[in-house]
Scaffold this active site. Structure first.
Site, short mmCIF file in Angstrom:
data_model
loop_
_atom_site.label_atom_id
_atom_site.label_comp_id
_atom_site.label_asym_id
_atom_site.label_seq_id
_atom_site.Cartn_x
_atom_site.Cartn_y
_atom_site.Cartn_z
CD1 TRP A 1 5.62 -1.55 2.56
CD2 TRP A 1 4.28 0.23 2.35
NE1 TRP A 1 4.50 -1.94 1.87
CE2 TRP A 1 3.67 -0.88 1.72
CE3 TRP A 1 3.62 1.45 2.34
CZ2 TRP A 1 2.42 -0.79 1.09
CZ3 TRP A 1 2.39 1.55 1.71
CH2 TRP A 1 1.81 0.44 1.10
CG ASP B 1 5.96 0.11 9.05
OD1 ASP B 1 5.12 -0.69 9.50
OD2 ASP B 1 5.89 0.59 7.89
CE LYS C 1 0.24 -4.99 4.03
NZ LYS C 1 0.87 -3.81 4.50
C1 LIG Z 1 1.15 -2.35 3.99
C2 LIG Z 1 2.22 -1.63 4.69
C3 LIG Z 1 2.10 -0.25 5.03
C4 LIG Z 1 0.91 0.58 4.63
O1 LIG Z 1 -0.19 0.28 5.39
P1 LIG Z 1 -1.57 1.10 5.26
O2 LIG Z 1 -2.33 0.59 6.42
O3 LIG Z 1 -2.15 0.73 3.93
O4 LIG Z 1 -1.28 2.56 5.34
C5 LIG Z 1 3.14 0.33 5.72
N1 LIG Z 1 4.23 -0.36 6.05
C6 LIG Z 1 4.39 -1.66 5.74
C7 LIG Z 1 5.63 -2.38 6.14
C8 LIG Z 1 3.39 -2.33 5.05
O5 LIG Z 1 3.53 -3.62 4.72
#
Ligand SMILES: *Cc1c(COP(=O)(O)O)cnc(C)c1O
Length: 359
Positions: free
Chosen positions: A103, A170, A194
């Protein structure tokens, strides 16, 4: 009410059973309007109240006050990989990134297309099985971007760099899993699916004074300031995902908030890693124990030829979603907020029975 299946899915992940029930009821009759949440205007006072409460709860949980703005946007966390540099990286500036996995690297790829981007630390040499530490942070960059929890490789930052540079994080896979002081950041984003709701909405919290400095024209839908002015309703927001986020945040608060969930998450992680370390047929993949994620426990089998046998056993025990990411293999037990300790207990019992049978 408990889920019959022990849901260790990495994302979209498990939600509290009572949240799912309330969400399904709102699809039929929202707020006793005799209308579905899905068929009312986002400008109605009933939905405006949902949006206001959601934004306020995020601020409360992050411990941030005036000067902070919270948005719920579409496009996933992946859209933020582009929006962050567009809105924070000056046309003649530089952004710093720490590369800790898939990511983080996707975020870096987007930033490089927007402007000058420097990777100041990486754990690529060991396939991201640890977190880089002790790296130097340049003082002249527009921001430093980190990923708090690396969902695929199972590492999690337990503290954040102390720096004068604006910090961007993030937090998609560990948002609201423990108390974190939001004030150490300039911007935090998290795809909801998540740990705070369903797919379809991404929470972005930012200091408003970090914006408007890039010297770049930004397309309206990609401009945080446009969304702020519109009260996170510049266009039709993802109403249902936002509502389910609100229900999940209320659930969190009503049960004791971040202090409570941190305790629960610590207990689950201790039980899970305790068994991974004890069991002769399994081994954790993260090199330093201090870097292990409380959200995603990654492990492999010491005798990989036995994987089909293990797979049969956990499936029979109503366990779901523990196969590792397709890029990594092995196993990954995701233990998001809504996963009860009893589900970890169930997995640990299968691992113990498996060892008795095959070791
Ligand atoms: C799942 C995830 C993403 C991507 O998320 P999307 O909503 O599918 O774009 C980005 N960063 C992390 C840390 C993730 O676990």
């Amino acid at each position: 009410m408990t889920n019959k299946v022990h849901n260790f899915a990495a994302g979209p992940g498990i939600l509290p059973a009572e949240v799912l029930k309330q969400a399904s009821e709102a699809c039929i009759n929202f707020d006793n309007l005799n209308l579905s949440l899905l068929e009312i205007s986002h400008r109605s006072k009933n939905f405006e109240a949902v949006m206001d409460e959601s934004r306020a709860l995020v601020k409360e949980l992050l411990g941030v006050g005036d000067g902070w703005q919270v948005l719920f946007l579409g496009g996933g966390a992946s859209m933020q990989f582009a929006m962050v540099p567009m809105n924070l990286l000056r046309t003649d500036g530089t952004a710093a990134y720490v590369s800790t996995g898939v990511w983080a690297n996707k975020a870096i790829k987007e930033a490089k297309m927007i402007g000058n981007t420097k990777v100041i630390a990486t754990s690529e040499d060991k396939n991201y099985a640890y977190l880089p530490k002790g790296y130097e942070i340049p003082t002249d960059v527009d921001y430093l971007h980190v990923t708090s929890n690396n969902t695929i490789f199972g590492t999690q930052m337990k503290s954040f760099p102390k720096t004068s540079v604006p910090l961007v994080c993030d937090m998609s896979s560990d948002i609201f899993s423990k108390p974190v002081d939001g004030n150490q950041f300039s911007l935090i984003y998290a795809g909801a699916q998540k740990n705070m709701g369903p797919a379809g909405s991404t929470m972005v919290a930012m200091r408003e004074d970090a914006l408007g400095k890039t010297g770049r024209k930004i397309l309206s839908m990609l401009d945080y300031q446009v969304h702020i002015k519109g009260g996170s309703m510049y266009n039709t927001p993802p109403v249902f995902p936002i509502y389910v986020c609100l229900l999940t945040l209320r659930w969190l608060k009503q049960n004791g908030g971040l202090q409570w969930i941190e305790k629960v998450n610590n207990e689950k992680a201790a039980m899970m890693y305790g068994e991974i370390d004890r069991n002769s047929l399994f081994a954790g993949t993260v090199i330093a124990k201090a870097d292990r994620s409380n959200m995603n426990a990654c492990f492999v089998m010491t005798k990989p030829e036995l994987e089909p046998e293990f797979d049969k056993m956990w499936k029979e025990a109503n366990i779901s979603g523990i196969r590792g990411h397709r890029d990594v293999g092995g196993y990954r037990a995701s233990m998001y907020n809504a996963l009860p300790l009893s589900s970890v207990q169930a997995l640990v019992e299968v691992m113990q029975a498996f060892e008795k049978k095959f070791a």
